[in-house]
Design a protein around this motif. Structure first.
Motif, PDB file in Angstrom:
ATOM      1  N   LEU A 288       1.206  -6.905   7.329  1.00 52.31           N
ATOM      2  CA  LEU A 288       1.347  -5.907   8.001  1.00 52.31           C
ATOM      3  C   LEU A 288       0.342  -5.956   9.528  1.00 52.31           C
ATOM      4  N   ALA A 289      -0.997  -6.272   9.153  1.00 58.75           N
ATOM      5  CA  ALA A 289      -1.677  -6.701  10.238  1.00 58.75           C
ATOM      6  C   ALA A 289      -1.117  -7.489  11.086  1.00 58.75           C
ATOM      7  N   GLN A 290      -0.456  -8.922  10.688  1.00 54.12           N
ATOM      8  CA  GLN A 290      -0.046  -9.831  11.380  1.00 54.12           C
ATOM      9  C   GLN A 290       1.272  -9.370  12.196  1.00 54.12           C
ATOM     10  N   TYR A 291       1.998  -8.288  11.681  1.00 56.55           N
ATOM     11  CA  TYR A 291       3.245  -7.885  12.495  1.00 56.55           C
ATOM     12  C   TYR A 291       3.079  -6.887  13.033  1.00 56.55           C
ATOM     13  N   ASP A 292       1.587  -6.319  13.392  1.00 56.93           N
ATOM     14  CA  ASP A 292       1.274  -5.421  14.342  1.00 56.93           C
ATOM     15  C   ASP A 292       1.815  -4.082  14.097  1.00 56.93           C
ATOM     16  N   TYR A 293       1.804  -3.600  12.580  1.00 55.79           N
ATOM     17  CA  TYR A 293       1.863  -2.470  12.033  1.00 55.79           C
ATOM     18  C   TYR A 293       0.957  -1.518  12.516  1.00 55.79           C
ATOM     19  N   LYS A 294       1.243  -0.302  12.974  1.00 60.71           N
ATOM     20  CA  LYS A 294       0.307   0.648  13.802  1.00 60.71           C
ATOM     21  C   LYS A 294       0.177   1.667  12.919  1.00 60.71           C
ATOM     22  N   GLY A 295       0.394   2.043  11.766  1.00 63.76           N
ATOM     23  CA  GLY A 295       0.363   3.177  10.927  1.00 63.76           C
ATOM     24  C   GLY A 295      -0.734   3.145  10.140  1.00 63.76           C
ATOM     25  N   TRP A 296      -0.695   4.075   8.971  1.00 67.73           N
ATOM     26  CA  TRP A 296      -1.601   4.216   8.096  1.00 67.73           C
ATOM     27  C   TRP A 296      -1.371   3.596   6.725  1.00 67.73           C
ATOM     28  N   ALA A 297      -2.279   3.405   6.025  1.00 67.36           N
ATOM     29  CA  ALA A 297      -2.330   2.739   4.454  1.00 67.36           C
ATOM     30  C   ALA A 297      -2.741   4.201   3.732  1.00 67.36           C
ATOM     31  N   VAL A 298      -1.633   4.756   2.915  1.00 62.95           N
ATOM     32  CA  VAL A 298      -1.802   5.845   2.276  1.00 62.95           C
ATOM     33  C   VAL A 298      -1.648   5.543   0.724  1.00 62.95           C
ATOM     34  N   MET A 299      -2.673   5.921   0.116  1.00 65.69           N
ATOM     35  CA  MET A 299      -2.696   5.985  -1.225  1.00 65.69           C
ATOM     36  C   MET A 299      -1.734   6.958  -1.887  1.00 65.69           C
ATOM     37  N   GLU A 300      -1.006   6.639  -2.670  1.00 65.68           N
ATOM     38  CA  GLU A 300      -0.101   7.361  -3.613  1.00 65.68           C
ATOM     39  C   GLU A 300      -0.387   7.166  -5.139  1.00 65.68           C
ATOM     40  N   TRP A 301      -1.007   8.269  -5.580  1.00 64.57           N
ATOM     41  CA  TRP A 301      -1.332   8.107  -7.152  1.00 64.57           C
ATOM     42  C   TRP A 301      -0.099   8.574  -7.852  1.00 64.57           C
ATOM     43  N   GLU A 302       0.321   7.532  -8.848  1.00 75.45           N
ATOM     44  CA  GLU A 302       1.266   8.045  -9.934  1.00 75.45           C
ATOM     45  C   GLU A 302       0.916   6.966 -11.311  1.00 75.45           C
ATOM     46  N   CYS A 303      -0.245   6.737 -11.407  1.00 77.82           N
ATOM     47  CA  CYS A 303      -0.640   5.686 -12.702  1.00 77.82           C
ATOM     48  C   CYS A 303      -0.206   6.753 -13.933  1.00 77.82           C
ATOM     49  N   CYS A 304       0.580   5.972 -15.047  1.00 68.47           N
ATOM     50  CA  CYS A 304       0.732   6.446 -16.087  1.00 68.47           C
ATOM     51  C   CYS A 304      -0.476   6.246 -17.287  1.00 68.47           C
ATOM     52  N   ILE A 305      -1.848   5.907 -16.651  1.00 65.42           N
ATOM     53  CA  ILE A 305      -2.727   5.634 -17.621  1.00 65.42           C
ATOM     54  C   ILE A 305      -4.031   6.241 -17.081  1.00 65.42           C
ATOM     55  N   LYS A 306      -4.376   6.047 -16.022  1.00 61.14           N
ATOM     56  CA  LYS A 306      -5.677   6.479 -15.318  1.00 61.14           C
ATOM     57  C   LYS A 306      -5.696   8.081 -14.883  1.00 61.14           C
ATOM     58  N   ASN A 307      -6.917   8.584 -15.039  1.00 64.02           N
ATOM     59  CA  ASN A 307      -7.062   9.977 -14.426  1.00 64.02           C
ATOM     60  C   ASN A 307      -6.904  10.152 -13.051  1.00 64.02           C
ATOM     61  N   GLN A 308      -6.102  11.047 -12.337  1.00 69.52           N
ATOM     62  CA  GLN A 308      -5.763  11.022 -10.946  1.00 69.52           C
ATOM     63  C   GLN A 308      -7.066  11.288 -10.127  1.00 69.52           C
ATOM     64  N   GLU A 309      -8.062  11.781 -10.508  1.00 71.50           N
ATOM     65  CA  GLU A 309      -9.216  11.745  -9.589  1.00 71.50           C
ATOM     66  C   GLU A 309     -10.069  10.455  -9.761  1.00 71.50           C
ATOM     67  N   ASP A 310     -10.189   9.688 -10.924  1.00 67.20           N
ATOM     68  CA  ASP A 310     -10.751   8.570 -10.964  1.00 67.20           C
ATOM     69  C   ASP A 310      -9.897   7.572  -9.864  1.00 67.20           C
ATOM     70  N   GLY A 311      -8.297   7.674 -10.244  1.00 69.46           N
ATOM     71  CA  GLY A 311      -7.453   6.700  -9.250  1.00 69.46           C
ATOM     72  C   GLY A 311      -7.676   7.047  -7.791  1.00 69.46           C
ATOM     73  N   ALA A 312      -7.957   8.279  -7.469  1.00 68.98           N
ATOM     74  CA  ALA A 312      -8.110   8.593  -5.826  1.00 68.98           C
ATOM     75  C   ALA A 312      -9.558   7.885  -5.479  1.00 68.98           C
ATOM     76  N   ARG A 313     -10.697   8.175  -6.185  1.00 68.80           N
ATOM     77  CA  ARG A 313     -11.998   7.677  -5.938  1.00 68.80           C
ATOM     78  C   ARG A 313     -11.845   6.048  -5.597  1.00 68.80           C
ATOM     79  N   GLU A 314     -11.199   5.479  -6.674  1.00 72.00           N
ATOM     80  CA  GLU A 314     -11.121   4.012  -6.619  1.00 72.00           C
ATOM     81  C   GLU A 314     -10.144   3.540  -5.612  1.00 72.00           C
ATOM     82  N   GLY A 315      -9.060   4.419  -5.288  1.00 73.85           N
ATOM     83  CA  GLY A 315      -8.241   4.101  -4.173  1.00 73.85           C
ATOM     84  C   GLY A 315      -8.579   4.028  -2.880  1.00 73.85           C
ATOM     85  N   ALA A 316      -9.425   4.999  -2.565  1.00 73.63           N
ATOM     86  CA  ALA A 316     -10.228   4.967  -1.212  1.00 73.63           C
ATOM     87  C   ALA A 316     -11.213   3.636  -1.080  1.00 73.63           C
ATOM     88  N   GLU A 317     -11.795   3.245  -2.004  1.00 72.74           N
ATOM     89  CA  GLU A 317     -12.478   2.038  -1.770  1.00 72.74           C
ATOM     90  C   GLU A 317     -11.684   0.773  -1.866  1.00 72.74           C
TER      91      GLU A 317
END
Length: 350
Positions: A288-317
């Motif tokens: 995406l960087a090579q092809y000059d994508y100018k938008g955002w990387a947006v985390m979407e949480w839909e994990c069937c195992i992990k807690n959503q708040e843990d997923g969000a915290r880890e996803g940001a990093e």
């Protein structure tokens, strides 16, 4: 090349009735504290955004942006996934999808569709008033139940379905064009636009409309066993939004890609938190960087195992670590020589 913006988070899976997820201020503080820089906003909950009001009032739009900016955040895109779904609904699914719309249009598919189309038109104007250049949605589906042809499909059914889909979306695409906003369809199982071939069929039906773009989410391609890396090579010019959602596919002697009757945790193909699945995000971010994508990387949480708040915290990093700050120089610049045409011609033997 462009450095991808992020990290951002899609709020749809986090909005709820308990603090901090039940108010705009609360969820913005939560997201900012985790290190997110942007939020992708669903548009059906007036506790967070009044879509019609944003479309009709630049003052309200500016106030909304100001509130979000006070937490060091900005809106990446608005989302009308649920409303977009209702632009095209096969009658077999009427009762299921009524829940996506106000009660006053339940049981009335024509009124429900008209409401959905108006919602999308509000979204175009609202995005413009907010200074956004991309919008996230679903295409809806008239054909999904026919994707595995048994009994045989009547000749022309697919072509007629895409013609009708285009007829419904063209006025909406034109509204987005008038407002200078790309309409990004999330390519997704259950929608008529679920892979590259179906996207191209739709694109042809809408006369290659310049605003008919893509929300790229590789997790849906893992479940289809589609080459999600080459997909970027094919469609990078149309990719204007990006969901960071992981997935894995673990077929057994009992199930494979058609394992949808099982619970999410027991399927061969299932969604995971970023970094917990099989997706090669390192290559995706590079592409995406090579092809000059100018938008955002947006985390979407839909994990069937992990807690959503843990997923969000880890996803940001996770997103922070994968964003590539693109170079403004070549690695061998240290050995560069001055431009000299006469010298070049001499070295060409001319």
């Amino acid at each position: 090349m462009t450095t991808i913006q992020g990290p951002a988070v899609f709020l749809a899976q986090f909005i709820g009735d308990e603090a901090p997820f039940n108010s705009l201020d609360g969820i913005c503080k939560w997201a900012a504290d985790l290190g997110f820089k942007g939020i992708q906003m669903p548009t059906l909950d007036t506790r967070f955004i009044d879509l019609q009001k944003v479309a009709e009032s630049k003052t309200y739009a500016d106030e909304l942006k100001g509130t979000i900016a006070s937490y060091g955040l900005e809106i990446t895109e608005l989302s009308t996934h649920l409303q977009g779904q209702l632009v095209a609904v096969h009658p077999a699914y009427d009762d299921f999808f009524d829940a996506f719309a106000p009660k006053n249009v339940h049981g009335n598919s024509k009124a429900r569709q008209e409401w959905a189309v108006q919602q999308l038109k509000y979204a175009a104007k609202a995005s413009h008033n907010l200074g956004l250049n991309a919008h996230a949605t679903f295409s809806g589906s008239l054909l999904w139940q026919y994707f595995h042809p048994w009994p045989q499909r009547p000749p022309g059914l697919v072509e007629d379905g895409f013609a009708e889909l285009a007829k419904r979306w063209l006025p909406i695409l034109n509204e987005f064009d008038q407002n200078g906003v790309d309409l990004c369809y999330e390519i997704h199982p259950g929608e008529d636009l679920f892979d590259g071939e179906t996207y191209e069929m739709f694109l042809k039906a809408v006369n290659n409309h310049s605003r008919a773009c893509i929300l790229y989410d590789p997790s849906h391609f893992v479940l289809q066993q589609l080459d999600y890396i080459q997909y970027i090579d094919f469609y990078h010019e149309r990719i204007k939004a990006f969901h960071v959602k992981d997935a894995e596919f673990n077929p057994t002697g009992k199930q494979g890609t058609f394992g949808g009757y099982q619970s999410w945790a027991n399927r061969a193909g299932r969604y995971r938190s970023p970094g917990d699945g099989q997706i090669d995000f390192k290559t995706i971010f590079s592409k995406l960087a090579q092809y000059d994508y100018k938008g955002w990387a947006v985390m979407e949480w839909e994990c069937c195992i992990k807690n959503q708040e843990d997923g969000a915290r880890e996803g940001a990093e996770f997103i922070k670590k994968h964003i590539i700050k693109v170079t403004d120089k070549a690695f061998d610049d240290f050995a560069a020589v001055e431009t000299n045409k006469a010298f070049n011609m001499k070295n060409l033997g001319l």
